[in-house]
Design a protein around this motif. Structure first.
Motif, mmCIF file in Angstrom:
data_model
loop_
_atom_site.group_PDB
_atom_site.id
_atom_site.type_symbol
_atom_site.label_atom_id
_atom_site.label_comp_id
_atom_site.label_asym_id
_atom_site.label_seq_id
_atom_site.Cartn_x
_atom_site.Cartn_y
_atom_site.Cartn_z
ATOM 1 N N ILE A 185 0.811 -1.213 0.000
ATOM 2 C CA ILE A 185 0.000 0.000 0.000
ATOM 3 C C ILE A 185 0.848 1.269 0.000
ATOM 4 N N ALA A 186 2.076 1.192 0.464
ATOM 5 C CA ALA A 186 2.940 2.373 0.472
ATOM 6 C C ALA A 186 3.306 2.824 -0.933
ATOM 7 N N PHE A 187 3.098 1.964 -1.936
ATOM 8 C CA PHE A 187 3.529 2.272 -3.293
ATOM 9 C C PHE A 187 2.362 2.460 -4.257
ATOM 10 N N TRP A 188 1.162 2.598 -3.716
ATOM 11 C CA TRP A 188 0.024 2.836 -4.590
ATOM 12 C C TRP A 188 0.110 4.228 -5.186
ATOM 13 N N GLN A 189 -0.135 4.321 -6.490
ATOM 14 C CA GLN A 189 -0.161 5.599 -7.192
ATOM 15 C C GLN A 189 -1.410 5.650 -8.044
ATOM 16 N N ASP A 232 0.989 7.208 8.453
ATOM 17 C CA ASP A 232 0.054 7.839 9.394
ATOM 18 C C ASP A 232 -0.476 6.825 10.405
ATOM 19 N N THR A 233 -0.796 5.623 9.932
ATOM 20 C CA THR A 233 -1.298 4.575 10.831
ATOM 21 C C THR A 233 -0.199 4.116 11.782
ATOM 22 N N PHE A 234 1.013 3.996 11.273
ATOM 23 C CA PHE A 234 2.138 3.628 12.130
ATOM 24 C C PHE A 234 2.315 4.641 13.266
ATOM 25 N N ARG A 235 2.286 5.911 12.946
ATOM 26 C CA ARG A 235 2.460 6.944 13.964
ATOM 27 C C ARG A 235 1.332 6.922 14.993
ATOM 28 N N LYS A 236 0.128 6.614 14.531
ATOM 29 C CA LYS A 236 -1.033 6.682 15.417
ATOM 30 C C LYS A 236 -1.160 5.464 16.329
ATOM 31 N N TYR A 237 -0.823 4.265 15.809
ATOM 32 C CA TYR A 237 -1.171 3.054 16.543
ATOM 33 C C TYR A 237 0.008 2.205 17.011
ATOM 34 N N PRO A 244 -7.472 -0.470 18.836
ATOM 35 C CA PRO A 244 -8.151 -1.570 18.130
ATOM 36 C C PRO A 244 -7.461 -1.963 16.833
ATOM 37 N N VAL A 245 -6.509 -1.155 16.386
ATOM 38 C CA VAL A 245 -5.782 -1.434 15.148
ATOM 39 C C VAL A 245 -4.382 -1.913 15.499
ATOM 40 N N LEU A 246 -3.997 -3.052 14.965
ATOM 41 C CA LEU A 246 -2.675 -3.621 15.237
ATOM 42 C C LEU A 246 -1.689 -3.163 14.169
ATOM 43 N N VAL A 247 -0.561 -2.645 14.599
ATOM 44 C CA VAL A 247 0.534 -2.311 13.684
ATOM 45 C C VAL A 247 1.727 -3.179 14.049
ATOM 46 N N TRP A 248 2.187 -3.935 13.072
ATOM 47 C CA TRP A 248 3.291 -4.885 13.257
ATOM 48 C C TRP A 248 4.437 -4.462 12.339
#
Length: 527
Positions: A185-189, A232-237, A244-248
């Protein structure tokens, strides 16, 4: 178990049971050591008990002290290249499609879908091939297949389908989703959006509501720049115990110890910043957004899609040539008004196309703006020069590479010294530009995807503003613009004879400049 954030009652067969059972998927996971950390992730994701040693792995990869007992319905996996993401996503997709019961939430005629999304179909098929193998080479599951398996869809007899899709917020709408698996997802354009990841996620979430609390959103990727939904999700969770959101986040070596250490060490030696992202799962600090979307949109003149040629204006043009097979060929035409560059027209020929025909079309447009020459990429070779000259247009190779043109366009955008057309694709391409800092400290500007339109526009507008407009040349330009305006609104005090233009001599130019300065009150009348 049942909570707002977790899963309803567990199936009789857990995902670890399916992974280890010889009649199911054990053949794909023969080496327990290679998949030990993935087993920890799967246990946390589906609310299974962790052993003390596994809990230490969980803490290392999530920054949390313990997982939620109910598991998670959304997880973001930031894992290095060759870490095993694709196979694990395929395993989860098949497990959810086969072993979960969804029929109580599907009405007659409705099918639940496990949707695999990637930047393009080629990438999505990597996971889909794993999914196809897991299903067709497991006899008790193969019997559930309805009809023929196509290149992008598998229908099962339990009302569930597994499909692949490209990263487009329009194409993912309309499904009833039991799971969405977002790959890299980091490379979606996208050509239509500067933030396709955010817009696709916004389109996916409503499609999962009727399948909660069991529908699952999984986003997996190696990291890239410090922006976008993944960062953004990494920074938040990340490291938030009750979230409730898992970041691995884990390196390639952590998730797949079978990758040779020499491969990774060689990569770090060649390019440390790139290897830290690709194998170390670290977000890159040497890449940042070139310009904010707000700054670009401040320069856009709404509902202005093109300006017609106007007598008395001097235009410049820039072309980004292409051979017609992969990249677009683009043209931008602009003129100057005071200290601003004004974009008048943009053309794009999308591949495949005939370079000869496109050159002819561009030459015709250039002539309508009174142009006899065009600048373009100096790396395009001789063919643009030869083909434009065939149509009476001089092709001048640009003295600067596109990275320099982008750098020179930045202050024009930030200072609102350029008027851009209302062209969404142009805005998207400018916003997708990235600033990269090399080990030497030198910055370069480029895009992760296509930027053919942005290249042509940057060449046109910077060519205008960066010309030497000092001294008499500036005064002549101001005089020319004011003369054109007076003739247009009927305030020009002299007879108009457009069929017999007066020759521009030094004496005429000097007198014209002085007359305009008198009209503005800058100098007194001649004595």
């Amino acid at each position: 178990m049942s909570t707002a954030a977790g899963h309803s009652a567990q199936p009789i067969v857990t995902i670890l049971d399916a992974m280890r059972h010889h009649d199911l998927f054990a053949r794909w996971f023969r080496d327990p050591v290679s998949f030990a950390c993935w087993c920890v992730l799967l246990s946390a994701l589906f609310g299974l008990t962790l052993a003390p040693a596994q809990l230490e792995i969980f803490r290392k990869c999530t920054g949390r002290t313990a997982p939620l007992a109910s598991g998670y319905i959304e997880a973001w996996l930031i894992v290095g290249r060759r870490g095993g993401k694709s196979l694990i996503l395929a395993l989860i997709a098949v497990y959810l499609a086969v072993f979960k019961v969804w029929s109580d939430r599907l009405v007659p005629g409705e099918r639940g879908t496990v949707l695999v999304i990637a930047a393009d179909r080629r990438q999505a098929r990597v996971i889909f091939r794993y999914i196809t193998a897991l299903i067709t080479e497991t006899p008790m599951i193969a019997a559930m297949v309805l009809g023929e398996i196509t290149q992008d869809r598998i229908d099962l007899c339990n009302g569930i389908s597994i499909e692949i899709s490209t990263a487009n917020f329009r194409s993912v709408r309309g499904y009833t989703l039991v799971a969405a698996l977002c790959d890299e997802i980091a490379f979606w354009q996208g050509d239509d959006s500067a933030s396709p990841d955010v817009e696709i996620l916004a389109a996916l979430r409503p499609s999962m509501t009727t399948m909660l609390p069991d529908a699952m959103l999984l986003c997996a990727s190696s990291p890239y720049a410090k922006r976008g939904a993944l960062y953004d999700t990494f920074r938040k969770y990340f490291g938030q115990n009750d979230a409730p959101v898992l970041v691995w986040r884990a390196s390639t070596t952590t998730m797949n110890p079978s990758v040779p250490a020499s491969v990774i060490s060689d990569a770090f030696e060649r390019d440390p910043a790139n290897a830290a992202a690709e194998y170390g799962a670290e977000f890159r600090s040497d890449i940042e957004a070139f310009v904010s979307r707000e700054a670009v949109e401040a320069c856009v003149i709404k509902r202005r899609h093109e300006l017609p040629p106007t007598k008395g204006l001097s235009y410049v043009a820039f072309v980004d040539p292409s051979g017609g097979s992969s990249d677009s060929m683009t043209l931008a035409i602009a003129h100057r008004e005071g200290e601003k560059a004004v974009l008048d027209a943009v053309r794009e020929a999308k591949p495949p196309f005939s370079p000869e025909q496109v050159t002819a079309d561009f030459a015709k447009l250039l002539k309508t703006y009174g142009l006899k020459k065009v600048q373009g990429d100096k790396y395009a070779g001789l063919w643009p020069r030869e083909r434009f000259e065939t149509h009476g247009i001089i092709y001048e190779p640009s003295a600067k590479p596109k990275s320099d043109l982008y750098c020179e366009m930045l202050p024009l955008i930030n200072g609102v010294r350029v008027e851009l057309l209302d062209h969404p694709k142009l805005v998207t391409q400018i916003c997708s530009l990235e600033r990269r800092t090399a080990r030497s400290g030198k910055d370069s500007i480029d895009a992760l995807g296509h930027e053919d339109i942005a290249n042509a526009v940057s060449g046109a507008v910077t060519g205008l503003i960066l010309q030497d407009w000092s001294g008499s040349r500036a005064m002549l330009e101001i005089a020319r613009q004011e003369t054109a305006a007076m003739k247009a609104n009927g305030t020009w005090p002299f007879p108009l004879d457009n069929d017999k233009p007066q020759p521009i001599t030094k004496e005429w130019a000097k007198g014209s400049v002085e007359w305009h300065r008198q009209q503005r009150g800058e100098i007194g009348p001649p004595t």
